[in-house]
Design a protein around this motif. Sequence first.
Motif, PDB file in Angstrom:
ATOM      1  N   MET A   1      61.536  56.079 -24.473  1.00  0.00           N
ATOM      2  CA  MET A   1      62.738  56.755 -24.047  1.00  0.00           C
ATOM      3  C   MET A   1      62.330  57.951 -23.176  1.00  0.00           C
ATOM      4  O   MET A   1      61.516  58.758 -23.594  1.00  0.00           O
ATOM      5  CB  MET A   1      63.528  57.214 -25.271  1.00  0.00           C
ATOM      6  N   ASN A   2      62.923  58.052 -21.988  1.00  0.00           N
ATOM      7  CA  ASN A   2      62.544  59.142 -21.102  1.00  0.00           C
ATOM      8  C   ASN A   2      63.355  60.415 -21.392  1.00  0.00           C
ATOM      9  O   ASN A   2      64.319  60.407 -22.152  1.00  0.00           O
ATOM     10  CB  ASN A   2      62.659  58.726 -19.626  1.00  0.00           C
ATOM     11  N   MET A   3      62.958  61.502 -20.774  1.00  0.00           N
ATOM     12  CA  MET A   3      63.564  62.816 -21.034  1.00  0.00           C
ATOM     13  C   MET A   3      65.043  62.852 -20.648  1.00  0.00           C
ATOM     14  O   MET A   3      65.848  63.482 -21.333  1.00  0.00           O
ATOM     15  CB  MET A   3      62.773  63.896 -20.288  1.00  0.00           C
ATOM     16  N   ILE A   4      65.424  62.189 -19.579  1.00  0.00           N
ATOM     17  CA  ILE A   4      66.821  62.169 -19.145  1.00  0.00           C
ATOM     18  C   ILE A   4      67.688  61.454 -20.183  1.00  0.00           C
ATOM     19  O   ILE A   4      68.796  61.908 -20.507  1.00  0.00           O
ATOM     20  CB  ILE A   4      66.962  61.498 -17.754  1.00  0.00           C
ATOM     21  N   THR A   5      67.207  60.361 -20.742  1.00  0.00           N
ATOM     22  CA  THR A   5      67.950  59.634 -21.775  1.00  0.00           C
ATOM     23  C   THR A   5      68.097  60.496 -23.023  1.00  0.00           C
ATOM     24  O   THR A   5      69.177  60.563 -23.617  1.00  0.00           O
ATOM     25  CB  THR A   5      67.252  58.305 -22.112  1.00  0.00           C
ATOM     26  N   ILE A   6      67.032  61.177 -23.399  1.00  0.00           N
ATOM     27  CA  ILE A   6      67.087  62.080 -24.555  1.00  0.00           C
ATOM     28  C   ILE A   6      68.102  63.190 -24.298  1.00  0.00           C
ATOM     29  O   ILE A   6      68.924  63.509 -25.179  1.00  0.00           O
ATOM     30  CB  ILE A   6      65.691  62.650 -24.869  1.00  0.00           C
ATOM     31  N   SER A  59      74.756  52.416 -20.070  1.00  0.00           N
ATOM     32  CA  SER A  59      74.101  53.682 -20.417  1.00  0.00           C
ATOM     33  C   SER A  59      74.365  53.966 -21.889  1.00  0.00           C
ATOM     34  O   SER A  59      75.481  54.327 -22.269  1.00  0.00           O
ATOM     35  CB  SER A  59      74.652  54.819 -19.553  1.00  0.00           C
TER      36      SER A  59
END
Length: 84
Positions: A1-6, A59
């Motif tokens: 999971m990338n930072m934007i998703t978090i 999303s």
Amino acid sequence: MNMITIMGFVAGALTTISYIPQALKIWREKYAKGVSILMYTIISIGIFLWLIYGIEIYSLPIITANAISLILSILILLGKLKYN
């Protein structure tokens, strides 16, 4: 999971939990005279549209936050109708 998703999940969680105090207050006190039915109707429609948008672009943060927010917003509307 990338930072934007978090960040999306954190933002969604914070905005979603903001409905909980109002919903709990209505259901505990069985009183909703100060709640605006127009505001919660408009916000529920907006949340529903965000949910559809999130589904269309797949999303998960948008879908999760708006699905839960829609449920809470509808509960507040139902409380308003029941306890007005």
